[in-house]
Write an enzyme that holds these catalytic residues in place. Structure first.
Site, PDB file in Angstrom:
ATOM      1  N   HIS A   1      -1.733   7.402   7.551  1.00 51.15           N
ATOM      2  CA  HIS A   1      -0.780   8.293   6.869  1.00 51.15           C
ATOM      3  C   HIS A   1      -1.444   9.626   6.517  1.00 51.15           C
ATOM      4  CE1 HIS A   1       2.881   5.974   6.294  1.00 51.15           C
ATOM      5  NE2 HIS A   1       2.205   4.920   5.862  1.00 51.15           N
TER       6      HIS A   1
ATOM      7  N   GLY B   1       0.837  -1.189   0.000  1.00 54.15           N
ATOM      8  CA  GLY B   1       0.000   0.000   0.000  1.00 54.15           C
ATOM      9  C   GLY B   1       0.872   1.239   0.000  1.00 54.15           C
TER      10      GLY B   1
ATOM     11  N   CYS C   1       6.476  -0.443   7.062  1.00 55.16           N
ATOM     12  CA  CYS C   1       6.045   0.741   6.322  1.00 55.16           C
ATOM     13  C   CYS C   1       7.178   1.161   5.391  1.00 55.16           C
ATOM     14  CB  CYS C   1       5.730   1.868   7.314  1.00 55.16           C
ATOM     15  SG  CYS C   1       5.217   3.409   6.537  1.00 55.16           S
ATOM     16  N   LEU C   2       6.833   1.515   4.173  1.00 54.32           N
ATOM     17  CA  LEU C   2       7.850   1.946   3.213  1.00 54.32           C
ATOM     18  C   LEU C   2       8.561   3.216   3.682  1.00 54.32           C
ATOM     19  CD1 LEU C   2       5.838   1.284  -0.068  1.00 54.32           C
ATOM     20  CD2 LEU C   2       7.750  -0.065   0.809  1.00 54.32           C
TER      21      LEU C   2
ATOM     22  N   HIS D   1      -3.736   1.256   8.377  1.00 52.42           N
ATOM     23  CA  HIS D   1      -2.359   1.749   8.259  1.00 52.42           C
ATOM     24  C   HIS D   1      -2.280   2.884   7.231  1.00 52.42           C
ATOM     25  CE1 HIS D   1       2.172   1.036   7.974  1.00 52.42           C
ATOM     26  NE2 HIS D   1       1.929   1.789   6.915  1.00 52.42           N
ATOM     27  N   GLU D   2      -2.890   2.665   6.065  1.00 56.31           N
ATOM     28  CA  GLU D   2      -2.820   3.687   5.000  1.00 56.31           C
ATOM     29  C   GLU D   2      -3.539   4.964   5.407  1.00 56.31           C
ATOM     30  OE1 GLU D   2      -0.663   3.411   2.836  1.00 56.31           O
ATOM     31  OE2 GLU D   2      -0.392   1.287   3.254  1.00 56.31           O
TER      32      GLU D   2
ATOM     33  N   GLN E   1       3.234   9.961   1.431  1.00 58.95           N
ATOM     34  CA  GLN E   1       4.539   9.289   1.421  1.00 58.95           C
ATOM     35  C   GLN E   1       5.388   9.683   0.224  1.00 58.95           C
ATOM     36  OE1 GLN E   1       2.683   5.211   2.231  1.00 58.95           O
ATOM     37  NE2 GLN E   1       4.664   5.005   3.235  1.00 58.95           N
TER      38      GLN E   1
HETATM   39 NI    NI Z   1       3.125   3.039   5.708  1.00 64.97          NI
END
Ligand code: NI
Length: 180
Positions: free
Chosen positions: A146, A47, A100-101, A142-143, A52
């Site tokens: 952000h 995701g 997480c990226l 989670h998304e 981000q």
């Molecule tokens: Ni993340």
């Protein structure tokens, strides 16, 4: 269409609250979503949220195919979700490992609601309205965090359950799953 740089924890813009999208079906929105998919694919992620890649709009994408590498991860349909709203359907919390990226190479044990309903729109303005649970519900929570400037380490209750992927694997914690 381009692979964008993914901002990492410490970058202050990740802490901002993103603003709602007001215009759909625009070339700018299509370009953003295309960049997000390119970026997520290049990073092998599950995701990605617009903040981000430095865009402060309430846009997230996610999707997970069945992958033999992560046998415990249920497939999640590839989705573009704009201006999402989450309603909790089961306020029971379940602890699960997340990566997480924007926090590369690390993971932590994060409590999330077991079941949620989420509503929003896709890039064409079509309504999305789903009731989901388990891993799907986790990814969406989670998304959407952000979009409110929240990164998963802020939700970890026991900081001993946070660390580098390889170190955790070595100490016997379960196999990780895609970052998002
Ligand atoms: Ni993340």
């Amino acid at each position: 269409m381009a692979i964008k740089k993914i901002l990492r924890i410490g970058e202050q813009t990740l802490l901002n609250t993103a603003i709602a999208v007001t215009e759909f079906n625009t070339p700018a929105l299509e370009a953003l979503i295309s960049d997000m998919f390119d970026t997520m694919a290049a990073a092998d992620g599950a995701g990605l949220a617009a903040p981000q890649i430095g865009v402060g709009l309430r846009v997230v994408i996610f999707g997970v195919d069945a992958n033999p590498r992560y046998p415990d991860v249920e497939p999640v349909p590839t989705t573009v979700l704009i201006n999402p709203e989450i309603t909790v359907l089961d306020d029971g919390l379940e602890e699960g490992w997340e990566g997480c990226l924007s926090v590369p190479g690390m993971r932590g044990l994060v409590p999330r609601y077991l079941a949620i309903r989420y509503r929003g729109m896709d890039q064409h303005g079509n309504i999305i309205d789903r009731k989901v649970d388990g891993f799907h519900a986790r990814v969406v929570q989670h998304e959407c965090d952000h979009l409110d400037g929240i990164l998963y380490p802020q939700r970890i209750r026991d900081m001993r359950m946070f660390g580098f992927d390889d170190e955790l694997a070595e100490s016997g914690q379960p196999e990780s799953f895609p970052e998002s």
